[in-house]
Design a protein around this motif. Structure first.
Motif, PDB file in Angstrom:
ATOM      1  N   HIS A 109      16.531   3.465   0.111  1.00  0.00           N
ATOM      2  CA  HIS A 109      17.030   2.819  -0.762  1.00  0.00           C
ATOM      3  C   HIS A 109      16.905   1.322  -0.862  1.00  0.00           C
ATOM      4  N   ALA A 110      17.026   0.847  -2.237  1.00  0.00           N
ATOM      5  CA  ALA A 110      17.136  -0.546  -2.176  1.00  0.00           C
ATOM      6  C   ALA A 110      17.630  -1.594  -1.456  1.00  0.00           C
ATOM      7  N   LYS A 111      16.779  -2.714  -0.912  1.00  0.00           N
ATOM      8  CA  LYS A 111      17.798  -3.520  -0.025  1.00  0.00           C
ATOM      9  C   LYS A 111      17.775  -4.884  -0.509  1.00  0.00           C
ATOM     10  N   ILE A 112      18.698  -5.654  -0.576  1.00  0.00           N
ATOM     11  CA  ILE A 112      18.389  -7.032  -1.098  1.00  0.00           C
ATOM     12  C   ILE A 112      18.070  -7.882   0.205  1.00  0.00           C
ATOM     13  N   SER A 113      16.763  -8.540  -0.172  1.00  0.00           N
ATOM     14  CA  SER A 113      16.093  -9.391   0.785  1.00  0.00           C
ATOM     15  C   SER A 113      16.467 -10.713   0.789  1.00  0.00           C
ATOM     16  N   ARG A 114      16.869 -11.342  -0.378  1.00  0.00           N
ATOM     17  CA  ARG A 114      17.130 -12.646  -0.805  1.00  0.00           C
ATOM     18  C   ARG A 114      18.246 -12.643  -1.812  1.00  0.00           C
ATOM     19  N   ASP A 115      19.303 -13.579  -1.450  1.00  0.00           N
ATOM     20  CA  ASP A 115      20.443 -13.442  -2.366  1.00  0.00           C
ATOM     21  C   ASP A 115      20.804 -14.919  -2.748  1.00  0.00           C
ATOM     22  N   ASN A 116      20.447 -15.279  -4.017  1.00  0.00           N
ATOM     23  CA  ASN A 116      20.878 -16.524  -4.463  1.00  0.00           C
ATOM     24  C   ASN A 116      21.928 -16.253  -5.480  1.00  0.00           C
ATOM     25  N   GLY A 117      22.490 -15.372  -5.764  1.00  0.00           N
ATOM     26  CA  GLY A 117      23.584 -15.081  -6.600  1.00  0.00           C
ATOM     27  C   GLY A 117      22.879 -14.428  -7.900  1.00  0.00           C
ATOM     28  N   ALA A 118      22.558 -15.360  -8.861  1.00  0.00           N
ATOM     29  CA  ALA A 118      21.877 -14.935 -10.101  1.00  0.00           C
ATOM     30  C   ALA A 118      20.401 -14.774  -9.863  1.00  0.00           C
ATOM     31  N   VAL A 119      19.937 -14.923  -8.792  1.00  0.00           N
ATOM     32  CA  VAL A 119      18.310 -14.794  -8.555  1.00  0.00           C
ATOM     33  C   VAL A 119      18.345 -13.944  -7.223  1.00  0.00           C
ATOM     34  N   ILE A 120      17.926 -12.638  -7.332  1.00  0.00           N
ATOM     35  CA  ILE A 120      17.780 -12.080  -6.071  1.00  0.00           C
ATOM     36  C   ILE A 120      16.539 -11.144  -5.814  1.00  0.00           C
ATOM     37  N   VAL A 121      16.094 -11.082  -4.817  1.00  0.00           N
ATOM     38  CA  VAL A 121      15.000 -10.107  -4.559  1.00  0.00           C
ATOM     39  C   VAL A 121      15.282  -8.989  -3.699  1.00  0.00           C
ATOM     40  N   ILE A 122      14.932  -7.949  -4.150  1.00  0.00           N
ATOM     41  CA  ILE A 122      15.082  -6.749  -3.688  1.00  0.00           C
ATOM     42  C   ILE A 122      14.074  -5.760  -3.201  1.00  0.00           C
ATOM     43  N   ASP A 123      14.131  -5.605  -1.952  1.00  0.00           N
ATOM     44  CA  ASP A 123      12.774  -4.801  -1.179  1.00  0.00           C
ATOM     45  C   ASP A 123      12.954  -3.506  -1.438  1.00  0.00           C
ATOM     46  N   GLY A 124      11.933  -2.687  -2.029  1.00  0.00           N
ATOM     47  CA  GLY A 124      11.692  -1.336  -2.524  1.00  0.00           C
ATOM     48  C   GLY A 124      11.626  -0.439  -1.226  1.00  0.00           C
ATOM     49  N   GLY A 125      10.776  -1.203  -0.238  1.00  0.00           N
ATOM     50  CA  GLY A 125      10.498  -0.413   1.183  1.00  0.00           C
ATOM     51  C   GLY A 125       9.537   0.905   1.030  1.00  0.00           C
ATOM     52  N   ALA A 126       8.869   0.766  -0.259  1.00  0.00           N
ATOM     53  CA  ALA A 126       7.923   1.919  -0.758  1.00  0.00           C
ATOM     54  C   ALA A 126       8.531   3.169  -0.938  1.00  0.00           C
ATOM     55  N   GLY A 127      10.088   3.270  -1.246  1.00  0.00           N
ATOM     56  CA  GLY A 127      10.816   4.024  -1.489  1.00  0.00           C
ATOM     57  C   GLY A 127      10.509   4.741  -2.940  1.00  0.00           C
ATOM     58  N   TYR A 128      10.714   5.755  -3.519  1.00  0.00           N
ATOM     59  CA  TYR A 128      10.642   6.170  -4.821  1.00  0.00           C
ATOM     60  C   TYR A 128      11.029   5.160  -5.544  1.00  0.00           C
ATOM     61  N   GLY A 129      10.297   4.652  -6.593  1.00  0.00           N
ATOM     62  CA  GLY A 129      10.363   3.781  -7.728  1.00  0.00           C
ATOM     63  C   GLY A 129      11.524   4.291  -8.547  1.00  0.00           C
ATOM     64  N   GLN A 130      11.717   5.506  -8.602  1.00  0.00           N
ATOM     65  CA  GLN A 130      12.726   6.054  -9.837  1.00  0.00           C
ATOM     66  C   GLN A 130      14.139   5.980  -9.121  1.00  0.00           C
ATOM     67  N   VAL A 131      13.943   5.739  -7.733  1.00  0.00           N
ATOM     68  CA  VAL A 131      15.346   5.379  -7.047  1.00  0.00           C
ATOM     69  C   VAL A 131      15.675   3.913  -6.834  1.00  0.00           C
ATOM     70  N   VAL A 132      14.640   3.244  -6.287  1.00  0.00           N
ATOM     71  CA  VAL A 132      14.822   1.930  -5.793  1.00  0.00           C
ATOM     72  C   VAL A 132      14.914   1.065  -7.284  1.00  0.00           C
ATOM     73  N   ALA A 133      14.084   1.310  -8.222  1.00  0.00           N
ATOM     74  CA  ALA A 133      14.171   0.335  -9.387  1.00  0.00           C
ATOM     75  C   ALA A 133      15.567   0.705 -10.095  1.00  0.00           C
ATOM     76  N   LYS A 134      16.053   1.754 -10.152  1.00  0.00           N
ATOM     77  CA  LYS A 134      17.352   2.075 -10.636  1.00  0.00           C
ATOM     78  C   LYS A 134      18.486   1.138  -9.898  1.00  0.00           C
ATOM     79  N   GLU A 135      18.425   1.423  -8.479  1.00  0.00           N
ATOM     80  CA  GLU A 135      19.355   0.552  -7.665  1.00  0.00           C
ATOM     81  C   GLU A 135      19.262  -0.852  -8.004  1.00  0.00           C
TER      82      GLU A 135
END
Ligand code: NAD
Length: 367
Positions: free
Chosen positions: A76-102
């Motif tokens: 599952h997607a994990k937030i790796s950087r959180d600035n409120g309206a600007v976020i970075v999410i690490d997909g961890g090579a998970g299925y894109g159909q799951v992590v991009a949806k999340e």
């Protein structure tokens, strides 16, 4: 034989059976029901929209990658950087159909709160048809724009003026919601043609159109085999220097800005089957700008005006971006999804490989 016609035959499968078959393969490979459903929803919709390059034909590649760990199941997607309206999410090579949806779920929620959310999704396994993510945002009433790069495998696309590849098919998408109607969805690879379409032509053993490919010496060719047999050629960028420039921007925004990494000798794996996507998404709530009423009214006024243009000779109708896909969907819902013989055989092979019950395969495969 007409250009584009398959020389290896095709089957037509009803969408619900294709969905059940795809889900069953993923489940037998170890995906949860929910993951298998998201993968099947995405791939079958791509087929219904006519983008067979990003449809169920990807499954053998995905299953190959889950076996090597290049695609991580049930991740599952994990937030790796959180600035409120600007976020970075690490997909961890998970299925894109799951992590991009999340990632889009989080981005939509943040955009509702802040008016906008800039989402960097990094290190995701293949996220497929980018329009899928624009449509998810549009269903929530959001305008969104998406810039994507790819690394993990060899280069495929030549820069404008180049005789050898330097990046991949870097897709771009913008989706605009409409009141009570399907959204405007502009979604394309910045290459003349998506690599999956070269794969489909190679599987079908047909020549491609002029102007899409060059051979290893940089000369024009129509043979899709130049992308599969050494010495390798390249796909050309679309739109000359303008499309070639957009392809470069995709790598800079999705790969450099998000921290997901660009396609370069540092990330290229020459003989690898990995497909890692990074995506920069900007999700905007129309309420935070000119206001929903003005926005909806202007979108309808403008699209009606655009579509009212007299068609050129030989053209039936001026279409808005997204309309061709919906027309193909109506046809394929009714008449079934055409799958070329080679792709179908690859699906049957992978179903056996994941030990899908032998009695289940023909039953599920029957159109
Ligand atoms: P394409 O060349 O078929 O272009 C599709 C876009 O053009 C759509 O928005 C469509 O509605 C619009 N369009 C087509 N004909 C039109 C017409 N007559 N009037 C108005 N609009 C029209 O797409 P493509 O470049 O082959 O890309 C196919 C898919 O591959 C896309 O969904 C893309 O996201 C996906 N892709 C994904 C990756 C990845 O790494 N995940 C890489 C490359 C491509």
């Amino acid at each position: 034989m007409a250009e584009g016609e398959s020389s290896v035959g095709e089957v037509r499968i009803k969408p619900d059976r294709l969905h059940a078959f795809t889900m069953a393969i993923c489940r037998a490979d170890g995906s949860t029901d929910e993951e298998a459903r998201l993968v099947a929803d995405h791939l079958v919709l791509a087929n219904l929209f006519g983008h067979d390059s990003h449809g169920v034909g990807m499954i053998p590649h995905y299953i190959q990658n889950t076996a090597t760990g290049a695609c991580v199941r049930n991740h599952h997607a994990k937030i790796s950087r959180d600035n409120g309206a600007v976020i970075v999410i690490d997909g961890g090579a998970g299925y894109g159909q799951v992590v991009a949806k999340e990632a889009m779920d989080i981005g939509i929620e943040r955009a509702s709160k802040h008016g906008v959310c800039v989402v960097g999704l990094t290190n995701s396994h293949h996220i497929g048809r980018i329009g899928h993510w624009g449509e998810q945002c549009a269903r929530a009433g959001m305008v969104s724009t998406h810039w994507v790069n790819v690394h993990g495998h060899k280069s495929l696309v030549a820069p404008f003026g180049g005789a050898e590849p330097r990046f991949t098919t870097n897709p771009y998408c913008t989706a605009v919601p409409r009141k009570g109607k399907e959204p405007i969805v502009l979604d394309f690879a910045t290459s003349q043609v998506a690599m999956g379409k070269v794969r489909v032509a190679n599987n079908k053993k047909v020549q491609m159109e002029d102007g899409l490919l060059i051979d290893a010496k940089g000369h024009p060719t129509t043979d899709p085999g130049v992308m599969y047999n050494a010495p390798y050629g390249a796909i050309l960028p679309f739109g000359l220097h303008k499309g070639g420039g957009l392809a470069v921007i995709c790598d800079l925004l999705a790969g450099a800005l998000t921290g997901g990494r660009t396609h370069s000798p540092r990330t290229i794996k020459k003989d690898s089957t990995d497909i890692i996507n990074n995506m920069l998404s900007i999700i905007i709530d129309p309420r935070s700008m000119g206001g929903t009423e003005v926005f909806e009214d202007e979108v309808e006024t403008f699209i009606t005006w655009v579509k009212s243009a007299r068609p050129q000779p030989g053209v039936d109708e001026v279409l808005a971006p997204g309309e061709p896909e919906r027309m193909r969907r109506a046809d394929r819902e009714k008449n079934g999804v055409p799958i070329d013989g080679t792709t179908w055989q690859q699906l049957l092979d992978v179903a056996r490989k994941v030990r899908l019950n032998d009695t289940e395969i023909p039953q599920m495969a029957a159109a």
